[in-house]
Design an enzyme around this catalytic site. Structure first.
Site, mmCIF file in Angstrom:
data_model
loop_
_atom_site.group_PDB
_atom_site.id
_atom_site.type_symbol
_atom_site.label_atom_id
_atom_site.label_comp_id
_atom_site.label_asym_id
_atom_site.label_seq_id
_atom_site.Cartn_x
_atom_site.Cartn_y
_atom_site.Cartn_z
ATOM 1 N N LYS A 22 0.830 -1.210 0.000
ATOM 2 C CA LYS A 22 0.000 0.000 0.000
ATOM 3 C C LYS A 22 0.864 1.260 0.000
ATOM 4 O O LYS A 22 0.641 2.188 -0.785
ATOM 5 C CB LYS A 22 -0.909 0.009 1.233
ATOM 6 C CG LYS A 22 -1.653 1.336 1.411
ATOM 7 C CD LYS A 22 -2.181 1.538 2.799
ATOM 8 C CE LYS A 22 -2.672 2.970 2.950
ATOM 9 N NZ LYS A 22 -3.142 3.264 4.309
ATOM 10 N N ASN A 23 1.843 1.324 0.911
ATOM 11 C CA ASN A 23 2.632 2.550 1.042
ATOM 12 C C ASN A 23 3.468 2.829 -0.203
ATOM 13 O O ASN A 23 3.746 3.982 -0.522
ATOM 14 C CB ASN A 23 3.532 2.468 2.281
ATOM 15 C CG ASN A 23 2.729 2.532 3.570
ATOM 16 O OD1 ASN A 23 1.596 2.996 3.587
ATOM 17 N ND2 ASN A 23 3.303 2.040 4.660
ATOM 18 N N ARG A 97 -4.707 11.006 3.001
ATOM 19 C CA ARG A 97 -3.480 11.731 3.333
ATOM 20 C C ARG A 97 -2.433 11.605 2.231
ATOM 21 O O ARG A 97 -1.664 12.534 1.977
ATOM 22 C CB ARG A 97 -2.919 11.220 4.665
ATOM 23 C CG ARG A 97 -1.743 12.027 5.185
ATOM 24 C CD ARG A 97 -1.419 11.647 6.611
ATOM 25 N NE ARG A 97 -1.157 10.225 6.768
ATOM 26 C CZ ARG A 97 -0.937 9.630 7.930
ATOM 27 N NH1 ARG A 97 -0.990 10.332 9.045
ATOM 28 N NH2 ARG A 97 -0.700 8.337 8.002
ATOM 29 N N ASP A 121 -2.002 28.611 11.903
ATOM 30 C CA ASP A 121 -1.763 29.984 11.496
ATOM 31 C C ASP A 121 -0.795 30.113 10.340
ATOM 32 O O ASP A 121 -0.745 31.125 9.670
ATOM 33 C CB ASP A 121 -1.217 30.797 12.689
ATOM 34 C CG ASP A 121 -2.257 30.924 13.782
ATOM 35 O OD1 ASP A 121 -3.452 30.949 13.439
ATOM 36 O OD2 ASP A 121 -1.870 30.992 14.954
ATOM 37 N N ASP A 319 4.292 0.602 11.849
ATOM 38 C CA ASP A 319 3.011 0.020 11.450
ATOM 39 C C ASP A 319 2.802 -1.394 11.988
ATOM 40 O O ASP A 319 1.686 -1.915 11.937
ATOM 41 C CB ASP A 319 2.895 -0.007 9.928
ATOM 42 C CG ASP A 319 2.607 1.367 9.342
ATOM 43 O OD1 ASP A 319 2.182 2.248 10.102
ATOM 44 O OD2 ASP A 319 2.796 1.553 8.124
ATOM 45 N N MET A 341 7.177 7.093 17.405
ATOM 46 C CA MET A 341 6.870 8.045 16.332
ATOM 47 C C MET A 341 5.481 8.660 16.420
ATOM 48 O O MET A 341 5.260 9.774 15.953
ATOM 49 C CB MET A 341 7.046 7.371 14.974
ATOM 50 C CG MET A 341 8.479 6.959 14.684
ATOM 51 S SD MET A 341 8.666 6.390 12.983
ATOM 52 C CE MET A 341 10.363 5.801 13.031
#
Length: 435
Positions: A22-23, A97, A121, A319, A341
């Site tokens: 997938k990645n 993402r 901001d 993962d 992480m």
């Protein structure tokens, strides 16, 4: 919202083929935008996140032709950059993402792109800083359009630069490499990610005509070229699925063979599970996990409690820490799981405690697991999947538990695992998908 109803306690048996990574897929699919020529990709996983990205490519005008169950042809001859400013793009990109990696190829080939304001901001919440700072060092300029809450990125004159990344971000490195591949001059990226996914991307780009040195290391040199051509590429097997299947076999006392596992690309993943006491045999490129009634966690040489922590590649991937944690619940011995992480990856342990596991959540990053050595079986409960990896970890726990479990929100699991219920049922699991 779909759910799984799982009848636990079934021993599984047989062979299973891991899906394409997938990645890797999220990077490789974005790279098709770098050329107007045809790019053929094999072992594309049929999962929600990848399918969403393919839909985004279609919306951008990429011609997509599925030529097999796991093979596609992509031709990005005509790209509609105006789609980036639409409400439809904003909605679709917000749910994926990985869509951030569309920017690098578009900036390289067309010299411009758009992105909704990430929030806060100033541009760049921490997870996106690496991408944006890299683009800026290559010469990109960000202009904010307050009416639409969008950033316009002007990259009409990208030039090579020395870039020392503040973090070895896989997606950040991929994005910058793709942008630099057609920038004028030489780009040096230090502290680059060097995961197999990134190596695969770089090798694909080289076949397309890019000039990249240092592939597989954390120091990359990219000499920009004026254009890239088409190519053919095959994804690696998904290392996260492979680790999940190793853990599943141990927890359910099952005999499973993981076919065509790409062992040379797995790093220390097999070794880490072996430290938990899980036996395995490497048969060519297959991994055979025998049925084990007991497995014992190693200690350090001085007899102290084993610690398993995530780290950037070639360290242990974050993962799979949730899988390690679940597997340890039925091992003999104790292990400290340290998730460095991410801050919320361990928050699913309350569900495991409800199932009877002995776990001390020390803080958001650390959990101590006291293995039950199968003296007490986990029990089935009703729970909700909070994310992809935790969801599969809870599924493994449920498959090993006594009685029936229900996991809600399995759409999260579908984002990363292809037809996981059907594939495991073929091995003897009892998983029913209900709406």
């Amino acid at each position: 919202m779909a759910s799984f109803k799982i009848t636990g306690g079934q021993k599984l048996s047989g062979e299973i083929h891991p899906q394409g990574a997938k990645n890797e897929a999220l990077q490789i699919l974005c790279a098709v935008l770098l050329t107007p020529e045809k790019v053929t990709i094999h072992k594309v996983p049929n999962i929600v996140d990848v399918n969403k990205l393919i839909d985004l490519l279609k919306d951008l005008g990429v011609e997509v032709n599925q030529i097999g169950d796991e093979s596609y042809e992509f031709t990005a001859k005509t790209v509609n950059l105006d789609f980036f400013g639409t409400a439809e793009y904003t909605k679709k990109a917000a749910s994926l993402r990985g869509s951030i990696m569309l920017l690098g190829p578009l900036l390289a080939r067309f010299g411009k792109a758009m992105i909704p304001k990430p929030g806060g901001d100033k541009i760049g919440r921490r997870r996106l800083d690496t991408h944006f700072i890299g683009f800026q060092k290559l010469g990109a300029k960000f202009l904010f359009e307050s009416e639409k809450n969008y950033y316009h990125i002007d990259a009409s004159s990208l030039k090579g630069a020395y870039i020392h990344l503040d973090e070895a971000s896989v997606t950040g490195t991929a994005n910058i490499v793709m942008a630099a591949s057609m920038a004028e001059g030489k780009t040096t990226i230090y502290n680059a990610a060097c995961e197999p996914y990134l190596q695969q991307l770089c090798k694909m780009l080289v076949r397309m005509g890019a000039k990249i040195e240092g592939i597989g290391s954390n120091l990359l040199h990219i000499h920009g070229v004026k254009e890239l051509k088409g190519t053919e590429h095959t994804m690696l097997p998904d290392m996260i699925e492979i680790g999940s299947f190793i853990g599943l076999a141990a927890m359910t006392q099952s005999e499973i063979t993981i076919k065509n596992a790409g062992i040379e690309h797995l790093g220390i993943i097999p070794e880490t599970f072996q430290r938990l006491g899980i036996k395995m045999e490497f048969r060519g490129d297959d991994i055979f996990i025998p049925s084990q009634q007991h497995y014992e966690i190693e200690t350090f040489i001085d007899g102290s409690i084993m610690t398993i922590a995530d780290a950037i590649w070639p360290g242990f991937t974050p993962d799979l820490l949730s899988i390690v944690l679940v597997v340890a619940t039925q091992a003999k011995g104790t292990v400290l799981v340290h998730q460095k992480m991410f801050e919320s990856r361990l928050f699913f342990v309350d569900k495991l405690i409800d199932m009877g596991a002995q776990i001390i959540l020390c803080d958001p990053h650390r959990a101590t697991v006291i293995g039950l050595d199968r003296q007490i079986n986990l029990r089935g409960i009703s729970m909700t999947s909070p994310d992809i990896r935790a969801g599969v970890s809870l599924l493994i726990a449920a498959l090993s538990a006594e009685g029936e479990s229900t996991i809600h929100n399995v759409e999260q699991i579908d984002r990363g695992y292809q037809n996981i219920d059907d594939r495991l049922n073929a091995l003897g699991a009892m998983i029913e998908r209900v709406n």
